[in-house]
Design an enzyme around this catalytic site. Structure first.
Site, PDB file in Angstrom:
ATOM      1  N   PHE A 160      42.267  24.371 -22.562  1.00  0.00           N
ATOM      2  CA  PHE A 160      42.397  23.992 -21.149  1.00  0.00           C
ATOM      3  C   PHE A 160      43.847  23.626 -20.849  1.00  0.00           C
ATOM      4  CE2 PHE A 160      41.009  20.255 -23.567  1.00  0.00           C
ATOM      5  CZ  PHE A 160      41.909  19.287 -23.198  1.00  0.00           C
ATOM      6  N   TYR A 191      52.319  13.722 -29.520  1.00  0.00           N
ATOM      7  CA  TYR A 191      51.456  12.876 -28.695  1.00  0.00           C
ATOM      8  C   TYR A 191      50.952  11.615 -29.384  1.00  0.00           C
ATOM      9  CZ  TYR A 191      51.745  16.672 -25.419  1.00  0.00           C
ATOM     10  OH  TYR A 191      52.222  17.599 -24.540  1.00  0.00           O
TER      11      TYR A 191
END
Length: 411
Positions: free
Chosen positions: A411, A123
């Site tokens: 999450f 990322y």
């Protein structure tokens, strides 16, 4: 057949999630876990890439509110459920998903995007920088003792059903959010994540247990959720306590909860993961080596709207600095920005033509944003270039925080 990217429709969720499970190894989640994430998924923020009837790529976002230095709670896109099918990797699917998603986040006005990375190497090229770390400990409770602060003995501990205690635990959690950067203010539904307790999730341990810490007036000021994993050998019991959550509003409650967990019968070890790196436990234990502390990256941060993000937090020292920022994946952030913070930590960030004092990428700004990673350490790694003598130390002091950022749950 050409690949098609589109926003998910509600009746496509199961196929979309089946693809995601395949992308992460093909092991299905428990029905309880799957149902919870189905209820939490924001369909209008979920993208799928389709090859005919097959979903081959996915990315979603949750509408979070994240604590930042100074106590403010800022809108942030919680990037999640990113995956590409094994048959369609190395074809630009991930890049196209991240491109569309970042544009959508910007259009929606969220200044930040955050994620946890299954592979942290992926990322950085999209502008995400590791901004917080998680601590794991595995304490040999037969050889490690705790030193507890005054008032610990006045704390009353009570075993309660995790579901019945949920409201009290959530009040404790909510009170902590503005005190520590990186914590999501829990939106409706997220409180159930910590209570997931399917037998397949227990790893041979007990059902989830909860102990609450109360003051003399009955106010709940802390809680711990945990499982006990029994084990035996020829010498006797070798059980382990697996701590999933521990939050407390004062030092006495924190110490009382840890002391309780250390003293559970027939256990020799307490293991906790996803703790803050400045957890008070590190200063309570008698032997840090036999607590085996270790860290790993946790929350990755991307500044979507650079000026709005830098103005949303406060700063620990006055600063007046011009930042030359590189952001090839978000070119609207590129250029020189003047950041001025006053003695109260309130900041203004505007574009400027003035000469730059520091040069860095948006990834390094993301890493330093929550105050847990210093710009000086990034500079020592050659990732921040000082153009005006003294500018790096000045800016690093302003960005640094007194409390380590912490993401308490995934999450």
């Amino acid at each position: 057949m050409a690949l098609e990217m589109r926003v998910l429709q509600a009746d496509e969720w199961d196929v979309w999630y089946d693809h995601l499970e395949l992308a992460f190894g093909g092991v299905p989640e428990s029905p309880e876990e799957r149902e919870l994430y189905k209820s939490l998924t924001e369909v209008d923020r979920s993208l799928g890439v389709w090859d005919g009837d097959a979903c081959v790529g996915s990315a979603g976002a949750f509408s979070f509110r994240l604590s930042v230095p100074g106590g403010a709670v800022v809108p942030a896109a919680g990037v999640t459920m990113v995956g590409v099918s094994p048959t369609h990797r190395r074809r630009g699917v991930l890049t196209s998903l991240m491109r569309r998603q970042l544009d959508d986040i910007r259009a929606g006005g969220e200044p930040l995007a955050v994620l946890t990375a299954s592979d942290p190497a992926i990322y950085g090229r999209f502008g995400y920088g590791p901004a917080s770390y998680a601590l794991a400990v595995e304490v040999d409770t037969t050889r490690v003792r705790l030193s507890v602060p005054p008032g610990t003995d006045a704390i009353r501990l009570r075993l309660v059903d995790p579901q019945r205690a949920l409201a009290d635990c959530e009040r404790v959690y909510a009170a902590l959010v503005p005190t520590r950067p990186g914590m999501p203010a829990r939106q409706p539904g997220w409180e159930h994540q910590s209570l997931l307790d399917a037998p397949a999730m227990r790893g041979g341990g007990s059902p989830l247990k909860c102990v609450v810490a109360e003051r003399e007036d009955g106010e709940v000021v802390g809680y711990a959720r945990y499982r006990v994993k029994p084990d035996w050998d020829l010498t006797g019991s070798e059980g382990r306590v697996e701590v999933s959550d521990l939050d407390a509003l004062d030092p006495a409650a924190c110490a009382a909860l840890w002391r309780y967990l250390f003293s559970i019968d027939l256990t020799w070890t307490v293991r906790a993961t996803r703790r803050p790196v400045d957890d008070p436990l590190l200063h309570l234990v008698s032997d840090i080596r036999r607590s085996q502390p270790r860290t790993r990256d946790s929350l990755h941060v991307r500044l979507v709207d650079l000026a709005a993000a830098l103005e949303a937090r406060t700063y620990g020292a006055p600063v007046d600095v011009v930042l030359a920022v590189r952001d090839p994946f978000g070119p609207w952030n590129e250029g020189r920005w003047r950041l001025v913070a006053d003695a109260k930590g309130v900041a203004r960030c505007t574009r400027t033509e003035e000469a730059a004092d520091l040069e860095l990428s948006v990834r390094e700004l993301g890493s330093a944003y929550l105050g847990g990673i210093t710009l000086t350490s990034l500079g020592a790694a050659g990732l921040v270039r000082e153009l005006r003598p003294g500018a790096l130390a000045e800016t690093s002091r302003a960005f640094a925080g007194d409390v380590a950022p912490w993401l308490p749950h995934g999450f």
